[in-house]
Write a protein that holds these residues in place. Structure first.
Motif, mmCIF file in Angstrom:
data_model
loop_
_atom_site.group_PDB
_atom_site.id
_atom_site.type_symbol
_atom_site.label_atom_id
_atom_site.label_comp_id
_atom_site.label_asym_id
_atom_site.label_seq_id
_atom_site.Cartn_x
_atom_site.Cartn_y
_atom_site.Cartn_z
ATOM 1 N N TYR A 1 60.781 10.263 0.531
ATOM 2 C CA TYR A 1 61.982 10.604 0.526
ATOM 3 C C TYR A 1 62.468 11.499 -0.914
ATOM 4 O O TYR A 1 63.585 12.032 -0.995
ATOM 5 C CB TYR A 1 62.919 9.618 0.698
ATOM 6 C CG TYR A 1 62.973 8.526 0.057
ATOM 7 C CD1 TYR A 1 63.473 8.317 -1.298
ATOM 8 C CD2 TYR A 1 61.898 7.286 0.357
ATOM 9 C CE1 TYR A 1 63.315 7.210 -2.065
ATOM 10 C CE2 TYR A 1 61.576 6.338 -0.521
ATOM 11 C CZ TYR A 1 62.455 6.282 -1.808
ATOM 12 O OH TYR A 1 62.246 5.198 -2.544
ATOM 13 N N LYS B 1 69.668 8.470 0.764
ATOM 14 C CA LYS B 1 68.795 9.627 1.380
ATOM 15 C C LYS B 1 68.624 9.567 2.920
ATOM 16 O O LYS B 1 68.989 10.829 3.442
ATOM 17 C CB LYS B 1 67.354 9.773 0.906
ATOM 18 C CG LYS B 1 66.863 11.131 1.158
ATOM 19 C CD LYS B 1 67.433 12.142 0.259
ATOM 20 C CE LYS B 1 66.550 13.427 0.823
ATOM 21 N NZ LYS B 1 66.923 14.792 -0.240
ATOM 22 N N LYS C 1 71.469 15.053 -0.253
ATOM 23 C CA LYS C 1 71.433 14.722 -1.650
ATOM 24 C C LYS C 1 70.006 14.996 -2.020
ATOM 25 O O LYS C 1 68.896 14.670 -1.367
ATOM 26 C CB LYS C 1 71.721 13.198 -1.861
ATOM 27 C CG LYS C 1 73.438 13.304 -1.347
ATOM 28 C CD LYS C 1 73.958 11.958 -2.082
ATOM 29 C CE LYS C 1 75.404 12.086 -1.930
ATOM 30 N NZ LYS C 1 76.144 11.006 -2.871
#
Length: 458
Positions: free
Chosen positions: A96, A67, A73
């Protein structure tokens, strides 16, 4: 966009991942062959033991680095680590992660992805998904594209959550109270799987025997088995199983349904957890060792060809060596077909973690586990040896290292060699070798000469 789901834990988590995959497929996304290729990465977590929780957190730590390098993503977390309440601690610890999904609930991810797409993306993805989606009715399950016509066995949840609350178990805290699915919804699920080539379904519940207890005047599990059996005959489902049971809720009515319905397999999973009454009382299991013995006898009387599986926890708080030996002697006496064995580990929020000292040393837990593993290997080797030379019917799951991998009605693993495509088929095979964990077989001569034609699932 491509997605990838890492699934940790029990069969219910496998079913939850399948449900999430279905919703993503309906949106037009496709499963990636490898997690590194995915745009959407999801970890379906388990917390029933510390080792399972550690695996999930370890995977998320690896995804955090991805990430950081590729912030576009999407990362999601699902399952028991999230639980049914807002996972504030996870949001703080895992900043995240884009989406947190409770067990069995893909809606947060579906909503997140739907909100992120612009109009052009929506039109393109909907056009891609429409052909497959339109073949199914609302509420039915759409398998990932690469599994359609290839998946032989699938899980169908029939009751979510658990209201029993054993002192060692975190499931009620993370999955919530029992909620039985409607019969129509279950049948739609089963029929959609059959349409996509599935030949065996396993009905799931944390305590599957309690299906319908939360529905006034509703069907119980025995009734449901008969309804699903009738549907299975119509759509080509060859085998039906169910798990996991609880000694307190396994009725003679349910056992008679298993005995009378040819597509319901003679395979019962009914955990005892310990063989000492004091330990069982501290676990809050609600029965004694002798009551479990009588239940095993009743199961075998009603279903003569049955295979019985159980669960055992060693090293529960306060378990003495003498109490453990009661468990050992019980397994030695009952000679069950499989025992899922685990060392006790305290789980947050459970009664045992809050009120009981984890006082059995880890080294002693490992020794007790090893003793039961050795015992069970001998027991199952003796049971399987009785099948040598028998002709048994197996359902073929897949080709594995040049041989066909299949299972008997009792869920025992069998390997055999044969020409042609046997995947998803029932085969009569002769057992030629037996061991504790699998058996080898061959096709009888007249069957080996008749290679079945290849039929592609629609």
């Amino acid at each position: 966009m491509q997605y990838y789901i890492w699934t940790h834990g029990c069969q219910m988590n496998v079913a939850d991942s399948q449900l999430l995959a279905s919703e993503l497929e309906k949106l037009g996304h496709r499963a990636a062959a490898d997690g590194d290729d995915a745009d959407i990465m999801i970890v379906n977590t388990c917390v029933v033991r510390q080792s399972a929780e550690d695996k999930g957190l370890g995977r998320l730590q690896l995804l955090s680095k991805i990430k950081e390098a590729q912030p576009h993503k999407v990362i999601g977390v699902m399952g028991c680590m999230v639980g049914v309440r807002d996972p504030l601690w996870m949001r703080q610890r895992l900043p995240y992660v884009d989406i947190f999904m409770p067990p069995s609930d893909p809606a947060p991810m579906v909503n997140f992805l739907s909100e992120r797409r612009d109009e052009a993306d929506v039109l393109a993805l909907e056009a891609e998904a429409r052909t497959q989606r339109d073949a199914l009715q609302d509420g039915e399950l759409l398998l990932p594209l690469r599994e359609r016509g290839r998946l032989v066995s699938a899980h169908v949840p029939v009751v979510y959550g658990c209201s029993h609350a054993c002192t060692f178990c975190i499931i009620p805290f993370r999955r919530g109270v029992e909620r039985s699915r409607r019969v129509g919804e279950i049948l739609a699920h089963v029929r959609s799987l059959a349409l996509q080539g599935v030949k065996e379904v396993t009905l799931l519940g944390q305590i599957v025997d309690r299906y319908g207890k939360d529905i006034p005047d509703g069907p119980d599990l025995a009734d449901l088995l008969r309804i699903v059996h009738e549907a299975a005959e119509e759509v080509g489902i060859e085998r039906i199983r169910f798990l996991t049971s609880h000694p307190n809720w396994m009725t003679a009515k349910l056992l008679r349904a298993v005995a009378e319905l040819p597509r319901v397999m003679p395979h019962i999973e009914v955990p005892i957890q310990a063989g000492d009454d004091d330990v069982l009382a501290r676990m809050r299991r609600g029965y004694t060792a002798d009551q479990y013995r009588r239940l095993v006898s009743k199961i075998r009387n009603i279903i003569p060809q049955v295979a019985i599986h159980t669960d055992i926890i060693v090293g529960f708080p306060g378990e003495t060596r003498a109490q453990f030996m009661e468990t050992y002697r019980l397994l030695e006496e009952l000679k069950l077909d499989k025992a899922h064995l685990a060392r006790y580990s305290p789980r947050p929020q459970t009664v045992s973690q809050r009120r009981m000292e984890d006082d059995v040393p880890d080294e002693e837990k490992r020794e007790r586990l090893r003793m039961l593993e050795d015992l069970q290997a001998r027991v199952v080797a003796e049971i399987n040896a009785r099948r040598l030379g028998e002709i048994v019917e197996v359902l073929v799951e897949e080709e594995y290292k040049g041989r066909w991998r299949a299972r008997t009605p009792q869920n025992k693993l069998v390997f055999f060699e044969a020409e042609g495509d046997w995947k998803g088929r029932l085969a009569q095979v002769e057992i030629t070798w037996t061991g504790p964990w699998s058996m080898q077989a061959r096709l009888p001569l007249e069957r080996a000469e008749a290679v079945p034609p290849l039929i592609l699932a629609g």
